[in-house]
Design an enzyme around this catalytic site. Structure first.
Site, PDB file in Angstrom:
ATOM      1  N   LYS A  25       2.191  -6.793  -1.489  1.00  0.00           N
ATOM      2  CA  LYS A  25       2.170  -5.478  -2.163  1.00  0.00           C
ATOM      3  C   LYS A  25       3.509  -4.746  -2.058  1.00  0.00           C
ATOM      4  O   LYS A  25       3.865  -4.006  -2.974  1.00  0.00           O
ATOM      5  CB  LYS A  25       1.002  -4.616  -1.677  1.00  0.00           C
ATOM      6  CG  LYS A  25       1.108  -4.122  -0.269  1.00  0.00           C
ATOM      7  CD  LYS A  25      -0.146  -3.389   0.126  1.00  0.00           C
ATOM      8  CE  LYS A  25      -0.203  -3.184   1.614  1.00  0.00           C
ATOM      9  NZ  LYS A  25       0.921  -2.464   2.222  1.00  0.00           N
ATOM     10  N   ARG A 100      -4.737   4.900   3.614  1.00  0.00           N
ATOM     11  CA  ARG A 100      -5.177   3.710   4.319  1.00  0.00           C
ATOM     12  C   ARG A 100      -6.580   3.875   4.896  1.00  0.00           C
ATOM     13  O   ARG A 100      -7.093   2.974   5.542  1.00  0.00           O
ATOM     14  CB  ARG A 100      -4.214   3.455   5.461  1.00  0.00           C
ATOM     15  CG  ARG A 100      -4.000   1.979   5.717  1.00  0.00           C
ATOM     16  CD  ARG A 100      -2.608   1.828   6.140  1.00  0.00           C
ATOM     17  NE  ARG A 100      -2.185   0.627   6.730  1.00  0.00           N
ATOM     18  CZ  ARG A 100      -0.984   0.109   6.439  1.00  0.00           C
ATOM     19  NH1 ARG A 100      -0.232   0.650   5.518  1.00  0.00           N
ATOM     20  NH2 ARG A 100      -0.569  -0.948   7.071  1.00  0.00           N
ATOM     21  N   ARG A 145       9.750  -9.531  12.363  1.00  0.00           N
ATOM     22  CA  ARG A 145       9.043  -8.249  12.541  1.00  0.00           C
ATOM     23  C   ARG A 145       8.185  -8.322  13.782  1.00  0.00           C
ATOM     24  O   ARG A 145       7.370  -9.218  13.944  1.00  0.00           O
ATOM     25  CB  ARG A 145       8.165  -7.966  11.306  1.00  0.00           C
ATOM     26  CG  ARG A 145       8.832  -7.017  10.342  1.00  0.00           C
ATOM     27  CD  ARG A 145       7.957  -6.732   9.159  1.00  0.00           C
ATOM     28  NE  ARG A 145       6.749  -6.001   9.494  1.00  0.00           N
ATOM     29  CZ  ARG A 145       6.038  -5.361   8.570  1.00  0.00           C
ATOM     30  NH1 ARG A 145       6.416  -5.353   7.307  1.00  0.00           N
ATOM     31  NH2 ARG A 145       4.942  -4.728   8.917  1.00  0.00           N
TER      32      ARG A 145
HETATM   33  P1  AMP Z   1       2.841  -1.596   6.630  1.00  0.00           P
HETATM   34  O1  AMP Z   1       4.252  -2.034   6.445  1.00  0.00           O
HETATM   35  O2  AMP Z   1       2.300  -0.837   5.437  1.00  0.00           O
HETATM   36  O3  AMP Z   1       1.934  -2.706   7.037  1.00  0.00           O
HETATM   37  O4  AMP Z   1       2.853  -0.524   7.820  1.00  0.00           O
HETATM   38  C1  AMP Z   1       3.306  -0.883   9.111  1.00  0.00           C
HETATM   39  C2  AMP Z   1       2.627  -0.014  10.154  1.00  0.00           C
HETATM   40  O5  AMP Z   1       2.925   1.370   9.919  1.00  0.00           O
HETATM   41  C3  AMP Z   1       1.106  -0.093  10.146  1.00  0.00           C
HETATM   42  O6  AMP Z   1       0.616  -1.198  10.871  1.00  0.00           O
HETATM   43  C4  AMP Z   1       0.748   1.247  10.805  1.00  0.00           C
HETATM   44  O7  AMP Z   1       0.980   1.192  12.190  1.00  0.00           O
HETATM   45  C5  AMP Z   1       1.790   2.184  10.202  1.00  0.00           C
HETATM   46  N1  AMP Z   1       1.311   2.770   8.928  1.00  0.00           N
HETATM   47  C6  AMP Z   1       1.821   2.544   7.676  1.00  0.00           C
HETATM   48  N2  AMP Z   1       1.157   3.249   6.755  1.00  0.00           N
HETATM   49  C7  AMP Z   1       0.190   3.940   7.418  1.00  0.00           C
HETATM   50  C8  AMP Z   1      -0.832   4.832   7.023  1.00  0.00           C
HETATM   51  N3  AMP Z   1      -1.015   5.160   5.737  1.00  0.00           N
HETATM   52  N4  AMP Z   1      -1.625   5.352   7.987  1.00  0.00           N
HETATM   53  C9  AMP Z   1      -1.451   5.053   9.278  1.00  0.00           C
HETATM   54  N5  AMP Z   1      -0.527   4.197   9.727  1.00  0.00           N
HETATM   55  C10 AMP Z   1       0.306   3.635   8.813  1.00  0.00           C
END
Ligand code: AMP
Length: 208
Positions: A25, A100, A145
């Site tokens: 995504k 989320r 990562r």
């Molecule tokens: P992602 O790259 O979208 O997988 O985000 C990496 C990390 O950031 C997630 O595992 C959460 O710890 C935090 N994170 C990102 N977006 C959100 C959100 N909308 N609500 C809460 N935590 C978030």
């Protein structure tokens, strides 16, 4: 009446892209945002940049991200509201990774309705669990990562199923969700998304 949350009065294109970690995504979000002339806004990217810069926000979220847990709604929604208030998002945006959970959907609804806006479409990128895990494991290896270890991956996918998948039902009831098969070449998937959005009457930016 259904669809009251659709057809915002303002112009522009307001999109969400939702899918499990490893669904692609992030990549698709940037390509689609470019096509429709709006900024791609990823909460994950914002948080990672904050951690890297050592800001107050970064200090607050660092351990949470490391464990693959969700940052509290209040903080996340405040970060998004601040980002959406910037000039480049006034005519639309594509949000990746937000909302989320159901609390964040309520926060986003409140924020947008305050501006007389609404979400035009939600792109649901569908990828089988095994494929997501394969892609995440590969990405961990390639990008290093630290939230891509096996244990953290499992935690993040479980949180997706439990907290994030239910938001799709809310948007489905509003008639806003386009289900997109997320398996195929990068170009094929982008084309599927663009076709679905154009079928809704959303206009892409003319190629110069
Ligand atoms: P992602 O790259 O979208 O997988 O985000 C990496 C990390 O950031 C997630 O595992 C959460 O710890 C935090 N994170 C990102 N977006 C959100 C959100 N909308 N609500 C809460 N935590 C978030």
């Amino acid at each position: 009446m259904t669809g009251t949350h659709l057809s915002p009065s303002g112009s522009g294109t307001r999109l969400l892209i939702v899918g499990p970690q490893g669904s692609g995504k992030g990549t698709q979000g940037v390509l689609v945002a470019d096509t429709f002339g709006v900024p791609a806004i990823s909460t994950g990217d914002i948080f990672r940049a904050a951690v890297k810069s050592g800001s107050d926000l970064g200090e607050q979220v660092s351990e949470i991200i490391q464990a693959g847990n969700l940052v509290p709604d209040e903080l996340t929604s405040a970060v998004v509201a601040e980002r959406l208030a910037q000039a480049d998002a006034s005519e639309g945006f594509l949000l990746d990774g937000y909302p989320r959970n159901l609390g964040q959907v309520a926060d986003l609804d409140a924020f947008l309705s305050g501006r007389g806006e609404a979400i035009d479409a939600v792109i649901e990128l569908q990828v089988p669990r095994d494929e997501s895990i394969d892609r995440l494991t590969r990405r961990a290896f390639e990008q290093g990562r630290t939230d891509d270890t096996e244990e953290v991956i499992a935690n993040r996918l479980a949180i997706y199923e439990r907290e994030t998948a239910p938001i799709l039902e809310v948007y489905r009831e509003r008639g806003a969700v386009d289900e997109i098969n997320g398996v195929g070449s990068l170009e094929e998937i982008t084309d599927r998304i663009i076709a679905a959005l154009e079928a809704r009457g959303l206009a892409r930016v003319p190629v110069a």
